[in-house]
Design a protein around this motif. Structure first.
Motif, PDB file in Angstrom:
ATOM      1  N   ALA A   1     -15.402 -33.614  -9.435  1.00 36.20           N
ATOM      2  CA  ALA A   1     -14.158 -33.083  -9.988  1.00 36.20           C
ATOM      3  C   ALA A   1     -14.404 -32.376 -11.321  1.00 36.20           C
ATOM      4  O   ALA A   1     -13.754 -31.377 -11.636  1.00 36.20           O
ATOM      5  N   ALA A   2     -15.353 -32.900 -12.100  1.00 41.89           N
ATOM      6  CA  ALA A   2     -15.650 -32.292 -13.401  1.00 41.89           C
ATOM      7  C   ALA A   2     -16.370 -30.962 -13.243  1.00 41.89           C
ATOM      8  O   ALA A   2     -16.095 -30.004 -13.968  1.00 41.89           O
ATOM      9  N   ASP A   3     -17.300 -30.895 -12.296  1.00 45.98           N
ATOM     10  CA  ASP A   3     -18.078 -29.672 -12.085  1.00 45.98           C
ATOM     11  C   ASP A   3     -18.406 -29.547 -10.601  1.00 45.98           C
ATOM     12  O   ASP A   3     -19.406 -30.093 -10.129  1.00 45.98           O
ATOM     13  N   PRO A   4     -17.575 -28.840  -9.844  1.00 46.36           N
ATOM     14  CA  PRO A   4     -17.785 -28.727  -8.394  1.00 46.36           C
ATOM     15  C   PRO A   4     -19.124 -28.111  -8.006  1.00 46.36           C
ATOM     16  O   PRO A   4     -19.565 -28.273  -6.861  1.00 46.36           O
ATOM     17  N   THR A   5     -19.789 -27.431  -8.932  1.00 45.69           N
ATOM     18  CA  THR A   5     -21.062 -26.798  -8.581  1.00 45.69           C
ATOM     19  C   THR A   5     -22.176 -27.808  -8.343  1.00 45.69           C
ATOM     20  O   THR A   5     -23.232 -27.441  -7.815  1.00 45.69           O
ATOM     21  N   VAL A   6     -21.966 -29.073  -8.718  1.00 45.69           N
ATOM     22  CA  VAL A   6     -23.012 -30.074  -8.484  1.00 45.69           C
ATOM     23  C   VAL A   6     -23.035 -30.527  -7.029  1.00 45.69           C
ATOM     24  O   VAL A   6     -23.997 -31.168  -6.587  1.00 45.69           O
ATOM     25  N   VAL A   7     -21.996 -30.204  -6.270  1.00 42.99           N
ATOM     26  CA  VAL A   7     -21.893 -30.664  -4.884  1.00 42.99           C
ATOM     27  C   VAL A   7     -22.737 -29.775  -3.977  1.00 42.99           C
ATOM     28  O   VAL A   7     -22.614 -28.548  -4.018  1.00 42.99           O
ATOM     29  N   PRO A   8     -23.594 -30.352  -3.140  1.00 42.50           N
ATOM     30  CA  PRO A   8     -24.417 -29.546  -2.229  1.00 42.50           C
ATOM     31  C   PRO A   8     -23.557 -28.734  -1.267  1.00 42.50           C
ATOM     32  O   PRO A   8     -22.482 -29.173  -0.848  1.00 42.50           O
ATOM     33  N   ALA A   9     -24.034 -27.556  -0.928  1.00 41.50           N
ATOM     34  CA  ALA A   9     -23.320 -26.704   0.021  1.00 41.50           C
ATOM     35  C   ALA A   9     -23.485 -27.255   1.433  1.00 41.50           C
ATOM     36  O   ALA A   9     -24.582 -27.645   1.840  1.00 41.50           O
ATOM     37  N   LEU A  10     -22.387 -27.288   2.180  1.00 47.04           N
ATOM     38  CA  LEU A  10     -22.388 -27.754   3.563  1.00 47.04           C
ATOM     39  C   LEU A  10     -21.851 -26.645   4.460  1.00 47.04           C
ATOM     40  O   LEU A  10     -21.255 -25.680   3.971  1.00 47.04           O
ATOM     41  N   PRO A  11     -22.041 -26.755   5.779  1.00 51.00           N
ATOM     42  CA  PRO A  11     -21.507 -25.727   6.674  1.00 51.00           C
ATOM     43  C   PRO A  11     -20.008 -25.548   6.483  1.00 51.00           C
ATOM     44  O   PRO A  11     -19.284 -26.506   6.201  1.00 51.00           O
ATOM     45  N   GLU A  12     -19.545 -24.317   6.610  1.00 49.97           N
ATOM     46  CA  GLU A  12     -18.124 -24.030   6.435  1.00 49.97           C
ATOM     47  C   GLU A  12     -17.295 -24.884   7.391  1.00 49.97           C
ATOM     48  O   GLU A  12     -17.598 -24.993   8.577  1.00 49.97           O
ATOM     49  N   GLY A  13     -16.268 -25.502   6.847  1.00 49.19           N
ATOM     50  CA  GLY A  13     -15.401 -26.339   7.659  1.00 49.19           C
ATOM     51  C   GLY A  13     -15.828 -27.789   7.738  1.00 49.19           C
ATOM     52  O   GLY A  13     -15.164 -28.599   8.389  1.00 49.19           O
ATOM     53  N   SER A  14     -16.926 -28.148   7.080  1.00 49.79           N
ATOM     54  CA  SER A  14     -17.373 -29.540   7.114  1.00 49.79           C
ATOM     55  C   SER A  14     -16.329 -30.433   6.448  1.00 49.79           C
ATOM     56  O   SER A  14     -15.849 -30.132   5.355  1.00 49.79           O
ATOM     57  N   PRO A  15     -15.970 -31.555   7.098  1.00 46.15           N
ATOM     58  CA  PRO A  15     -14.973 -32.454   6.517  1.00 46.15           C
ATOM     59  C   PRO A  15     -15.558 -33.462   5.533  1.00 46.15           C
ATOM     60  O   PRO A  15     -14.842 -34.326   5.030  1.00 46.15           O
TER      61      PRO A  15
END
Length: 317
Positions: free
Chosen positions: A112-126
Motif C-alpha cells: 500500500a505504501a509503494d505498489p512498485t515493490v509488488v512483483p508483476a503477475l499475468p494480467e487478470g491474476s487474482p
C-alpha cells in the motif's frame, strides 16, 4: 429408524456441488481447490503515507519486518507433526500462525505504501499484493535476517532460535507502537501480545533443557553455539531502518540491543549457561540479509514454499 439417504442427483443432495460453484464471481475461471477469496487485510484502514516520510523507505522497512515473520513462520510450520509431543506441536504451530498474520499485514502495508515493490503477475491474476510478495519474489529480493532462515535443526536449536528472534522482535515492537504510521503502530500493538507469549514459551523451554538431562543440555548448548553468530545481525542498523527511525515510523534495532542483552543475560544466568564467545557471522562487502544476501537455505525453503503458487499464477487462493 435410519434417516433418509439424500438423492445425489439433486443439488441439495450432491455434496460436491459446493466445491464446483464459482461463488457468483462473474468471469471467475479459478479452480475450487484454490479457495474463494480473502478480504483485503487493510480494508477500511487509512494507508496514507505520513507526511515527510519516504514511501519507498516505509515499504522497504515493512518488507524487512514482514519477511522476518514470514520466513520464521515457514520454518516453525515445518515442526507440524514433528515436535516432541502434541502440546508443543500445537504451540509451535500457533506461534507460526501468529507470525504469518504479522507477515500478511506488514506485506500488505508495504504494498500500500509503494505498489512498485509488488512483483508483476499475468494480467487478470487474482493474487493479492501480500501473496504476490510472499510467493513471487526470489531469495535476493527478501529482506529478512539470516537468523530466521537457517534450517531448524533439532528441538533445542528451534528453542534457541525462537528465543533470540522473539526477544529482539518484542523489544522492537514495544517501541514501534509509537510509530507515526498508524498502520504500523496497530500491527505492533497486536504483535506485542503475541511476541510476549513467544518469548516466554522459548524462555521456559530454554530453562527446562538447560537444567534437564545431560543430553538436553548438550543439545541446547550446541544450538546456542550454532545460532549465536546470527544474533548480532538483527540488532545491527541497516540504512533503511535508520531513515525509518529518523522519520518516526520505524525503530533503530541498535537502540534495543542493551534491553535484549539484559533479558538474555538474566535467562543465561538462571539457566547456568555461559554467554557464547563466537564471533558474529560477517556479511559480504557490508551486505547481510537486510540487503538481500542470504544463505543457501533460504533459496531451498522458498522453492518448496512457492512452487504451487508459481505454477498457478492465475489461481485464487
Amino acid at each position: 429408524m435410519s434417516p433418509p439417504t439424500p438423492d445425489p442427483s439433486t443439488a441439495a443432495g450432491n455434496v460436491y456441488d459446493a466445491l464446483l460453484e464459482h461463488h457468483d464471481v462473474v468471469g471467475d475461471d479459478s479452480q475450487w481447490a484454490f479457495g474463494t477469496d480473502f478480504e483485503d487485510p487493510l480494508a477500511g484502514v487509512d494507508t496514507t503515507v505520513p507526511d515527510a516520510v519516504d514511501a519507498t523507505d516505509l515499504a522497504t522497512y515493512c518488507l524487512m519486518l514482514g519477511d522476518d515473520a514470514l520466513v520464521m513462520s515457514q520454518r516453525l510450520s515445518e515442526w507440524c507433526s514433528n515436535a516432541p509431543d502434541l502440546e508443543e506441536d500445537i504451540a509451535l504451530a500457533n506461534v507460526a500462525l501468529d507470525l504469518l498474520g504479522q507477515a500478511r499485514l506488514l506485506l500488505a502495508r508495504a504494498a500500500a505504501a509503494d505498489p512498485t515493490v509488488v512483483p508483476a503477475l499475468p494480467e487478470g491474476s487474482p493474487v493479492p499484493a501480500e501473496d504476490a510478495l510472499a510467493f513471487f519474489r526470489d531469495a535476493e529480493q527478501f529482506r529478512n535476517v539470516r537468523l530466521a532462515e537457517v534450517p531448524n535443526g533439532d528441538f533445542a536449536h528451534t528453542v534457541v532460535r525462537l528465543l533470540l528472534f522473539s526477544t529482539i522482535r518484542l523489544a522492537v515492537f514495544a517501541r514501534l507502537v509509537e510509530s507515526r504510521d498508524p498502520v504500523l503502530a496497530a500491527i505492533a500493538a497486536k504483535g506485542v501480545k503475541e511476541l510476549t507469549y513467544h518469548r516466554d514459551f522459548a524462555g521456559r523451554w530454554f530453562l527446562i533443557l538447560a537444567r534437564g538431562t545431560e543430553e538436553s543440555r548438550h543439545r541446547l548448548l550446541g544450538g546456542l553455539d550454532w545460532l549465536w553468530p546470527l544474533y548480532a545481525e538483527p540488532l545491527s542498523t541497516h540504512p533503511t531502518e535508520a531513515r525509518a527511525a529518523a522519520a518516526g515510523v520505524g525503530v533503530d534495532p541498535a537502540e534495543v540491543a542493551d534491553e535484549v542483552d539484559a533479558v538474555l543475560e538474566h535467562l543465561l544466568a538462571v539457566s547456568g549457561v555461559d554467554r557464547p564467545g563466537t564471533a558474529p557471522l560477517a556479511g559480504v562487502q557490508g551486505r547481510t540479509g537486510r540487503s538481500g544476501l542470504h544463505t543457501e537455505a533460504l533459496s531451498r525453503m522458498l522453492a518448496e514454499m512457492q512452487v504451487v503458487a508459481r505454477a498457478h499464477p492465475m489461481g485464487r487462493w
